[in-house]
Write a protein that holds these residues in place. Structure first.
Motif, mmCIF file in Angstrom:
data_model
loop_
_atom_site.group_PDB
_atom_site.id
_atom_site.type_symbol
_atom_site.label_atom_id
_atom_site.label_comp_id
_atom_site.label_asym_id
_atom_site.label_seq_id
_atom_site.Cartn_x
_atom_site.Cartn_y
_atom_site.Cartn_z
ATOM 1 N N VAL A 113 0.683 -1.190 -0.059
ATOM 2 C CA VAL A 113 0.056 -0.081 -0.066
ATOM 3 C C VAL A 113 0.920 1.329 -0.061
ATOM 4 C CG1 VAL A 113 -1.636 1.271 1.175
ATOM 5 C CG2 VAL A 113 -1.828 -1.159 1.208
ATOM 6 N N ASP A 114 1.946 1.181 0.672
ATOM 7 C CA ASP A 114 2.726 2.491 0.804
ATOM 8 C C ASP A 114 3.495 2.937 -0.511
ATOM 9 O OD1 ASP A 114 2.574 3.343 3.640
ATOM 10 O OD2 ASP A 114 4.051 2.114 4.182
ATOM 11 N N ASP A 115 3.737 1.924 -1.368
ATOM 12 C CA ASP A 115 4.293 1.951 -2.660
ATOM 13 C C ASP A 115 3.041 2.531 -3.721
ATOM 14 O OD1 ASP A 115 6.759 1.744 -1.634
ATOM 15 O OD2 ASP A 115 6.895 -0.533 -2.458
ATOM 16 N N ALA A 116 1.834 2.295 -3.305
ATOM 17 C CA ALA A 116 0.789 2.451 -4.352
ATOM 18 C C ALA A 116 0.828 4.059 -4.436
ATOM 19 C CB ALA A 116 -0.483 2.032 -4.002
ATOM 20 N N GLN A 117 0.091 4.379 -5.671
ATOM 21 C CA GLN A 117 -0.166 5.801 -6.014
ATOM 22 C C GLN A 117 -1.556 6.219 -5.598
ATOM 23 O OE1 GLN A 117 2.084 8.395 -7.349
ATOM 24 N NE2 GLN A 117 3.542 6.619 -6.824
ATOM 25 N N TRP A 118 -1.832 7.095 -4.765
ATOM 26 C CA TRP A 118 -3.028 7.765 -4.263
ATOM 27 C C TRP A 118 -3.066 9.238 -4.700
ATOM 28 C CZ3 TRP A 118 -7.915 6.005 -3.492
ATOM 29 C CH2 TRP A 118 -8.661 6.914 -2.874
ATOM 30 N N ARG A 122 2.664 8.810 -3.452
ATOM 31 C CA ARG A 122 2.680 7.448 -2.797
ATOM 32 C C ARG A 122 1.892 7.563 -1.614
ATOM 33 N NH1 ARG A 122 7.047 6.659 -0.457
ATOM 34 N NH2 ARG A 122 7.186 4.459 -0.245
ATOM 35 N N VAL A 123 1.216 6.641 -1.167
ATOM 36 C CA VAL A 123 0.318 6.620 -0.032
ATOM 37 C C VAL A 123 1.126 6.943 1.401
ATOM 38 C CG1 VAL A 123 -0.726 4.871 1.367
ATOM 39 C CG2 VAL A 123 -1.439 4.861 -0.827
ATOM 40 N N ALA A 124 2.634 6.367 1.308
ATOM 41 C CA ALA A 124 3.413 6.724 2.451
ATOM 42 C C ALA A 124 3.653 7.952 2.421
ATOM 43 C CB ALA A 124 4.794 6.042 2.365
ATOM 44 N N ASP A 125 3.577 8.880 1.506
ATOM 45 C CA ASP A 125 3.611 10.427 1.722
ATOM 46 C C ASP A 125 2.450 11.320 2.137
ATOM 47 O OD1 ASP A 125 6.243 10.113 1.051
ATOM 48 O OD2 ASP A 125 5.723 10.440 -1.196
ATOM 49 N N TRP A 126 1.218 10.748 2.438
ATOM 50 C CA TRP A 126 0.015 11.152 2.738
ATOM 51 C C TRP A 126 -0.038 11.101 4.339
ATOM 52 C CZ3 TRP A 126 -3.730 13.458 -0.061
ATOM 53 C CH2 TRP A 126 -3.823 13.298 -1.067
ATOM 54 N N PRO A 127 -0.836 12.046 4.744
ATOM 55 C CA PRO A 127 -0.784 12.060 6.459
ATOM 56 C C PRO A 127 -1.455 10.991 7.027
ATOM 57 C CG PRO A 127 -2.019 14.126 5.458
ATOM 58 C CD PRO A 127 -1.532 13.154 4.099
ATOM 59 N N PRO A 128 -0.921 10.623 8.330
ATOM 60 C CA PRO A 128 -1.443 9.393 8.909
ATOM 61 C C PRO A 128 -2.843 9.182 8.467
ATOM 62 C CG PRO A 128 0.044 10.627 10.341
ATOM 63 C CD PRO A 128 -0.376 11.588 9.162
ATOM 64 N N GLY A 129 -3.810 9.754 8.920
ATOM 65 C CA GLY A 129 -5.124 9.651 8.879
ATOM 66 C C GLY A 129 -5.513 9.007 7.573
ATOM 67 N N VAL A 130 -5.214 9.504 6.248
ATOM 68 C CA VAL A 130 -5.332 8.971 4.980
ATOM 69 C C VAL A 130 -4.777 7.472 4.728
ATOM 70 C CG1 VAL A 130 -5.123 9.388 2.705
ATOM 71 C CG2 VAL A 130 -5.634 11.367 3.970
ATOM 72 N N ARG A 131 -3.459 7.480 5.330
ATOM 73 C CA ARG A 131 -2.913 6.288 5.095
ATOM 74 C C ARG A 131 -3.572 5.278 5.768
ATOM 75 N NH1 ARG A 131 1.119 3.416 8.149
ATOM 76 N NH2 ARG A 131 2.518 2.171 7.001
ATOM 77 N N PHE A 167 -2.753 -9.031 -6.297
ATOM 78 C CA PHE A 167 -3.482 -7.755 -6.416
ATOM 79 C C PHE A 167 -2.547 -6.346 -6.338
ATOM 80 C CE2 PHE A 167 -7.945 -8.927 -5.679
ATOM 81 C CZ PHE A 167 -7.766 -9.964 -4.759
ATOM 82 N N HIS A 168 -2.615 -5.680 -7.358
ATOM 83 C CA HIS A 168 -1.583 -4.522 -7.384
ATOM 84 C C HIS A 168 -2.143 -3.585 -6.255
ATOM 85 C CE1 HIS A 168 0.920 -5.462 -10.744
ATOM 86 N NE2 HIS A 168 -0.397 -5.804 -11.411
ATOM 87 N N GLY A 169 -1.066 -2.621 -5.515
ATOM 88 C CA GLY A 169 -1.549 -1.703 -4.585
ATOM 89 C C GLY A 169 -2.526 -0.950 -4.834
ATOM 90 N N GLU A 170 -2.552 -0.206 -6.074
ATOM 91 C CA GLU A 170 -3.593 0.609 -6.594
ATOM 92 C C GLU A 170 -4.927 -0.086 -6.504
ATOM 93 O OE1 GLU A 170 -0.587 0.338 -8.074
ATOM 94 O OE2 GLU A 170 0.333 2.377 -7.811
ATOM 95 N N VAL A 171 -5.146 -1.312 -7.023
ATOM 96 C CA VAL A 171 -6.210 -1.855 -6.887
ATOM 97 C C VAL A 171 -6.999 -2.265 -5.313
ATOM 98 C CG1 VAL A 171 -7.494 -4.095 -7.510
ATOM 99 C CG2 VAL A 171 -5.875 -3.291 -9.338
ATOM 100 N N LEU A 172 -5.918 -2.434 -4.728
ATOM 101 C CA LEU A 172 -6.234 -2.520 -3.349
ATOM 102 C C LEU A 172 -6.816 -1.439 -2.362
ATOM 103 C CD1 LEU A 172 -3.614 -5.062 -1.844
ATOM 104 C CD2 LEU A 172 -5.709 -5.655 -2.026
#
Length: 208
Positions: A113-118, A122-131, A167-172
């Motif tokens: 999930v952290d490596d997926a794009q949102w 990257r999910v890892a770069d979003w604030p904790p609540g979103v992650r 499953f790719h991270g983006e799909v999850l």
């Protein structure tokens, strides 16, 4: 105003998540919501058991499925991302009977999930609540996949849908759930299993 009534579930399955108590509450809540929503259209009600044995929802039926974390022994039937297993349901050696334990690879799910794009980050770069929300969504979908192996009493995978092998991270983490519907070929099998399990005294381990 139109009143829409949900059909009564065919089966109640208790899912014990006491072993995940150390996870952030938001992740747990999102995981529970996601897995419940995936199985509800098929007549399966998931009754979640928290630490201390509290059942969330209606009383459970015949089976209790226990969710634990990494490092269980055995042979997996598991969705993956690359070479990372995300979850495992164990089948008894030499038989097509699943044990009532699912193992989640929390580290692998976090990395996927952290490596997926949102929204182009990257999910890892979003604030904790979103992650945490996105991690919970992915966890719920992995749990729903493993519940599929358990209820269907089936080791294999389909090319698409909930029971695909990878499953790719983006799909999850995507908002829609269409990618997590059962493929048409599995619906008759599920109906047969639910009919068997709805008989008083029946258990998943007793299905042949």
């Amino acid at each position: 105003m139109t009143l829409v009534l949900k059909p009564a579930p065919i089966l109640h399955l208790s899912v014990d998540i006491g072993a995940l108590a150390a996870m952030p509450p938001r992740q747990i809540q999102t995981m529970v919501r996601e897995a419940t929503a995936i199985w509800e259209p098929y007549g399966v009600a998931l009754d979640w058991v928290r630490p201390g044995g509290q059942v969330l929802g209606l009383p459970a039926g015949h089976d209790v499925l226990t969710i634990i974390r990494d490092n269980a022994p055995g042979q997996p039937a598991t969705p993956t991302f690359g070479n990372l297993p995300l979850g495992v349901v164990w089948f008894l050696e030499g038989r097509d009977t699943p044990e009532n334990t699912v193992t989640l690879s929390i580290d692998a799910i976090n990395r996927t999930v952290d490596d997926a794009q949102w929204a182009n980050r990257r999910v890892a770069d979003w604030p904790p609540g979103v992650r945490e929300e996105l991690l919970g969504r992915a966890l719920g979908r992995v749990v729903a996949h493993e519940i599929g192996h358990y209820l269907l009493v089936w080791r294999a995978h389909t090319p698409d849908g909930l029971m695909r092998a990878a499953f790719h991270g983006e799909v999850l983490i995507q908002p829609g759930r269409r990618a997590f519907e059962l493929s048409d070929r599995l619906v008759p099998r599920l109906r047969t299993r639910l009919a068997q399990l709805s008989t008083p005294g029946s258990t998943v381990a007793g299905i042949r």
